[in-house]
Design a protein around this motif. Structure first.
Motif, mmCIF file in Angstrom:
data_model
loop_
_atom_site.group_PDB
_atom_site.id
_atom_site.type_symbol
_atom_site.label_atom_id
_atom_site.label_comp_id
_atom_site.label_asym_id
_atom_site.label_seq_id
_atom_site.Cartn_x
_atom_site.Cartn_y
_atom_site.Cartn_z
ATOM 1 N N GLN A 34 15.649 -27.918 34.022
ATOM 2 C CA GLN A 34 16.985 -28.330 34.456
ATOM 3 C C GLN A 34 17.988 -28.229 33.320
ATOM 4 O OE1 GLN A 34 17.543 -28.842 37.932
ATOM 5 N NE2 GLN A 34 15.645 -27.745 37.501
ATOM 6 N N VAL A 77 16.329 -25.152 41.217
ATOM 7 C CA VAL A 77 15.365 -26.237 41.416
ATOM 8 C C VAL A 77 14.032 -25.752 41.992
ATOM 9 C CG1 VAL A 77 14.948 -28.361 42.712
ATOM 10 C CG2 VAL A 77 17.159 -27.983 41.641
ATOM 11 N N TYR A 127 10.469 -25.640 39.997
ATOM 12 C CA TYR A 127 9.445 -26.573 40.475
ATOM 13 C C TYR A 127 8.130 -25.827 40.702
ATOM 14 C CZ TYR A 127 7.082 -29.833 43.688
ATOM 15 O OH TYR A 127 6.172 -30.658 44.300
ATOM 16 N N MET A 175 11.548 -34.075 39.270
ATOM 17 C CA MET A 175 12.694 -33.271 39.675
ATOM 18 C C MET A 175 13.839 -34.187 40.127
ATOM 19 S SD MET A 175 13.786 -30.206 39.638
ATOM 20 C CE MET A 175 12.394 -29.098 39.616
ATOM 21 N N LEU A 176 13.510 -35.203 40.915
ATOM 22 C CA LEU A 176 14.537 -36.154 41.348
ATOM 23 C C LEU A 176 15.137 -36.890 40.152
ATOM 24 C CD1 LEU A 176 12.850 -37.636 44.559
ATOM 25 C CD2 LEU A 176 14.794 -36.045 44.452
ATOM 26 N N SER A 226 15.273 -35.766 37.054
ATOM 27 C CA SER A 226 16.048 -34.793 36.267
ATOM 28 C C SER A 226 17.395 -34.490 36.905
ATOM 29 C CB SER A 226 15.267 -33.485 36.123
ATOM 30 O OG SER A 226 14.113 -33.693 35.352
ATOM 31 N N MET A 227 17.464 -34.586 38.218
ATOM 32 C CA MET A 227 18.711 -34.322 38.919
ATOM 33 C C MET A 227 19.593 -35.567 39.001
ATOM 34 S SD MET A 227 17.030 -31.876 41.870
ATOM 35 C CE MET A 227 18.251 -32.299 43.055
ATOM 36 N N VAL A 264 18.972 -38.302 40.732
ATOM 37 C CA VAL A 264 18.870 -38.991 42.015
ATOM 38 C C VAL A 264 18.264 -40.392 41.843
ATOM 39 C CG1 VAL A 264 17.807 -38.934 44.306
ATOM 40 C CG2 VAL A 264 18.727 -36.847 43.304
#
Length: 160
Positions: free
Chosen positions: A27, A33, A37, A144-145, A147-148, A150
């Motif tokens: 990221q 994404v 991933y 991932m969540l 890193s974003m 969220v």
């Protein structure tokens, strides 16, 4: 762009870092994404069969060697003790316990550690790979969540 994917792929294979470190790097590189991933999952899962099939054999072989005997014995004893405790607590739920161990991204957990533990517990190869794969998928989603941003937003909702 290929070199960035290659870096992320290699980072995801490194013990203790795995995709927990590779996803934030992807990221930071600005990679899309979904492809990043998938690359991280593949890189994290690639060593699993090798670890399962050879790590225990290496540790057993090395436990009586002059320079590596101490560390090999340490890992065998610690792994066996931890594995017996996990098996006693998990009982028939060892598959799910391994999935959660690998899937919750905490220091010292991950595909490498989980696979070695499963090997020391004599879990079947198929069950180990499926459980570790599900755990890696879960850890990948969580990272991932995070890193974003969220998960930070969700945490802010509960802080108020």
């Amino acid at each position: 762009m290929f070199s960035k994917y290659l870096i992320v792929f290699c980072i995801s294979m490194v013990p203790l870092i795995e995709l927990r470190g590779a996803i934030p790097v992807s990221q930071a590189f600005g990679l899309p994404v979904i492809p990043s991933y998938a690359i991280c999952i593949l890189g994290n899962m690639l060593p699993v069969p090798v670890i399962y099939l050879f790590a225990r054999r290496f540790l057993e072989w090395g436990q009586d060697k002059k320079y590596i005997g101490g560390i090999c014995s340490f890992f065998l004893v610690k792994g066996n003790n931890a594995g017996q405790k996990l098996q006693a607590k998990a009982g028939n739920g060892l598959f799910v316990a391994l999935l959660l161990f690998v899937g919750i991204p905490l220091p010292g957990t991950g595909a490498w550690t989980g696979t070695l533990g499963a090997s020391l517990l004599n879990m079947r190869f198929r069950d180990t790979v499926l459980s570790v794969m599900a755990g890696v998928l879960l850890a990948g989603i969580i990272m991932m969540l995070a890193s974003m941003g969220v998960l930070g937003g969700v945490g802010a909702l509960f802080a108020k």
